[in-house]
Design a protein around this motif. Structure first.
Motif, PDB file in Angstrom:
ATOM      1  N   ALA A 103       1.199  -0.910   0.523  1.00  0.00           N
ATOM      2  CA  ALA A 103       0.588   0.290   0.125  1.00  0.00           C
ATOM      3  C   ALA A 103       0.824   1.248  -0.382  1.00  0.00           C
ATOM      4  N   ASP A 104       0.880   2.535  -0.546  1.00  0.00           N
ATOM      5  CA  ASP A 104       0.694   3.613  -0.534  1.00  0.00           C
ATOM      6  C   ASP A 104       1.384   3.943   0.855  1.00  0.00           C
ATOM      7  N   SER A 105       0.787   3.466   1.582  1.00  0.00           N
ATOM      8  CA  SER A 105       1.433   4.604   2.971  1.00  0.00           C
ATOM      9  C   SER A 105       2.403   2.875   3.523  1.00  0.00           C
ATOM     10  N   ALA A 106       2.633   1.970   3.216  1.00  0.00           N
ATOM     11  CA  ALA A 106       3.329   1.147   3.642  1.00  0.00           C
ATOM     12  C   ALA A 106       5.436   1.304   2.683  1.00  0.00           C
ATOM     13  N   LYS A 107       4.773   2.022   1.434  1.00  0.00           N
ATOM     14  CA  LYS A 107       6.598   1.601   0.217  1.00  0.00           C
ATOM     15  C   LYS A 107       7.346   2.599   1.203  1.00  0.00           C
ATOM     16  N   GLY A 108       8.346   2.254   0.848  1.00  0.00           N
ATOM     17  CA  GLY A 108       9.716   2.717   1.378  1.00  0.00           C
ATOM     18  C   GLY A 108       9.525   2.203   2.820  1.00  0.00           C
ATOM     19  N   ASP A 150       0.176   4.228  12.288  1.00  0.00           N
ATOM     20  CA  ASP A 150       0.575   2.781  11.959  1.00  0.00           C
ATOM     21  C   ASP A 150      -0.182   2.184  13.057  1.00  0.00           C
ATOM     22  N   THR A 151      -0.194   2.546  14.457  1.00  0.00           N
ATOM     23  CA  THR A 151      -0.745   2.095  15.098  1.00  0.00           C
ATOM     24  C   THR A 151      -2.135   1.365  14.416  1.00  0.00           C
TER      25      THR A 151
END
Length: 126
Positions: free
Chosen positions: A61-66, A90-91
């Motif tokens: 997901a975009d929130s996880a990339k990188g 991220d909680t």
């Protein structure tokens, strides 16, 4: 019987890291994808990352990339989610899931993820 057991959650400060594990049993690991999802209080469930066990194709997901990296150890029937540079947003409770015929590629998850673990809590403090 398909079983998934998550572990590795906990409390960490913002900027810290955690590694989640999803131990799988009861099915042929190579035939299934394993996806990581999360649900934060008051929010919809969100797909985070996924790996197709047969060829290692992944989705983030975009929130996880990188920041997050998914990996698998087929010998141990275990999928890992390395989470770095964690943020308070991220909680959530993190779940792994799978289903026969599932797979994932760069554009997302495919198939019916209908077997779920019990979840592991990740809390990131600011």
């Amino acid at each position: 019987e398909v079983q998934l057991v998550e572990s590795g959650g906990g409390l960490v400060q913002a900027g810290g890291s955690l590694r989640l594990s999803c131990a799988a049993s009861g099915f042929t690991f190579d035939d299934y994808a394993i996806g990581w999802f999360r649900r934060a209080p008051g929010k919809e469930r969100e797909g985070v990352s996924c790996i197709t066990s047969s060829d290692g194709s992944t989705y983030y997901a975009d929130s996880a990339k990188g920041r997050f990296t998914i990996s698998r150890d087929n010998a141990k029937n275990t999928v890992y989610l390395q989470m770095n540079s964690l943020k308070p947003e991220d909680t959530a409770v993190y779940y792994c899931a799978t289903g026969f015929g599932t797979y994932c590629i760069g554009s997302g998850y495919y198939g019916n993820f209908n077997s779920w673990g019990q979840g592991t809590q990740v809390t990131v403090s600011s």
